[in-house]
Design an enzyme around this catalytic site. Structure first.
Site, PDB file in Angstrom:
ATOM      1  N   MET A   1      30.536  34.419  39.216  1.00  0.00           N
ATOM      2  CA  MET A   1      31.587  35.583  38.924  1.00  0.00           C
ATOM      3  C   MET A   1      32.269  35.509  37.439  1.00  0.00           C
ATOM      4  SD  MET A   1      33.334  36.468  42.492  1.00  0.00           S
ATOM      5  CE  MET A   1      33.847  34.926  43.168  1.00  0.00           C
ATOM      6  N   CYS A   2      32.798  36.389  36.975  1.00  0.00           N
ATOM      7  CA  CYS A   2      33.459  36.444  35.800  1.00  0.00           C
ATOM      8  C   CYS A   2      34.641  35.499  35.724  1.00  0.00           C
ATOM      9  CB  CYS A   2      33.937  37.667  35.396  1.00  0.00           C
ATOM     10  SG  CYS A   2      32.465  39.069  35.961  1.00  0.00           S
ATOM     11  N   GLN A   3      35.154  35.528  34.268  1.00  0.00           N
ATOM     12  CA  GLN A   3      36.248  34.760  34.104  1.00  0.00           C
ATOM     13  C   GLN A   3      37.549  35.375  33.485  1.00  0.00           C
ATOM     14  OE1 GLN A   3      36.493  30.779  33.561  1.00  0.00           O
ATOM     15  NE2 GLN A   3      35.130  30.617  35.196  1.00  0.00           N
TER      16      GLN A   3
END
Length: 264
Positions: A1-3
């Site tokens: 997933m994103c940060q």
């Protein structure tokens, strides 16, 4: 997933140190290479930069690392695509107007079967679940409060209900700001720290960079940094609880609301 990366301060501050480490996660120390973006509030305006290139390869990211833009609220994001192609329109953070103010939003997670009816002024341009969630939040806020911005407590309570609803569809770590404050919601992973007097030295975990903040601050400065995973190796970061919505004002956490809370 994103940060995610957010900063909330009591005086305009640059984010060069934190962003330098954060950007390394966009393709070097982590595999989030599907674009990135950052937004700085300056008065009533927003400086907004996005790029579909990986942050480690982006000339715009190099600009941000070397250009000390000062702001009291900043939201940044590096993307690992789960929904929507790798394209500029799908890069966070997203920006919209509500109540005569710019709102900036970024999301980390994956929402399943989240297709709300968007029948107002807020429509997604790209194809991400994140932008749909942002448009839905603003649409619901306008429907609830009309054309007049509510009190901060009422806004906080409404957001808690909305983020809890959206989180039933999957992971919903998010940052949201209209320039006067910063809201941060955790589903799975979010951490924060507050830097204030007496300032100390901080060392990045993703890059060989150290800063002695006592040399570049005043005793009155206060800065809160919010991030998916801690950025430094020698500072004490506080983990959010799952379902927690924190409000940051002037570089300090304020009310905390949990899923199910209806008032602050």
């Amino acid at each position: 997933m994103c940060q995610l990366l957010g900063m909330n301060c009591n005086v305009p501050t640059d984010i060069v140190f934190s962003f330098t480490g954060f950007a390394m996660r966009g393709g070097r120390t982590d595999h989030h290479h599907d674009g990135w973006g950052i937004a700085f509030f300056e008065g009533a305006g927003v400086r907004h930069f996005v790029d579909h290139q990986a942050a480690v390869a982006s000339p715009i990211a190099e600009l941000i690392k070397n250009y000390p833009i000062k702001s009291t609220n900043v939201i940044a994001h590096i993307r690992k695509a789960t929904q929507g192609q790798v394209a500029l329109e799908n890069c966070h953070p997203f920006v919209r107007e509500l109540w005569g103010q710019y709102w900036v939003f970024a999301h980390n997670g994956d929402l399943k079967e989240f297709n709300p009816l968007l029948n107002g002024a807020f429509r997604p341009v790209g194809t991400t679940d994140s932008e749909r969630a942002f448009c839905y939040i603003l649409q619901q806020l306008r429907a609830r409060f009309g054309e007049q911005r509510p009190t901060r407590d009422d806004l906080h309570a409404a957001l808690q209900q909305l983020v809890a609803e959206i989180a039933t569809h999957g992971t919903f770590n998010m940052l949201l700001s209209s320039g006067g404050e910063l809201f941060a919601h955790c589903s799975t992973s979010l951490h924060y720290l507050v830097r204030q007097h007496p300032f100390d030295t901080a060392k990045l975990s993703d890059e060989d960079v150290t800063v002695d903040f006592a040399q570049v601050t005043t005793p009155d400065d206060r800065v809160a940094v919010i991030v998916t995973e801690p950025l430094t190796t020698n500072e004490r970061w506080t983990a959010f609880a799952p379902g927690e919505l924190k409000l940051f004002i002037d570089g300090a956490p304020q009310q905390t609301m949990q899923s199910g809370d209806e008032s602050s």
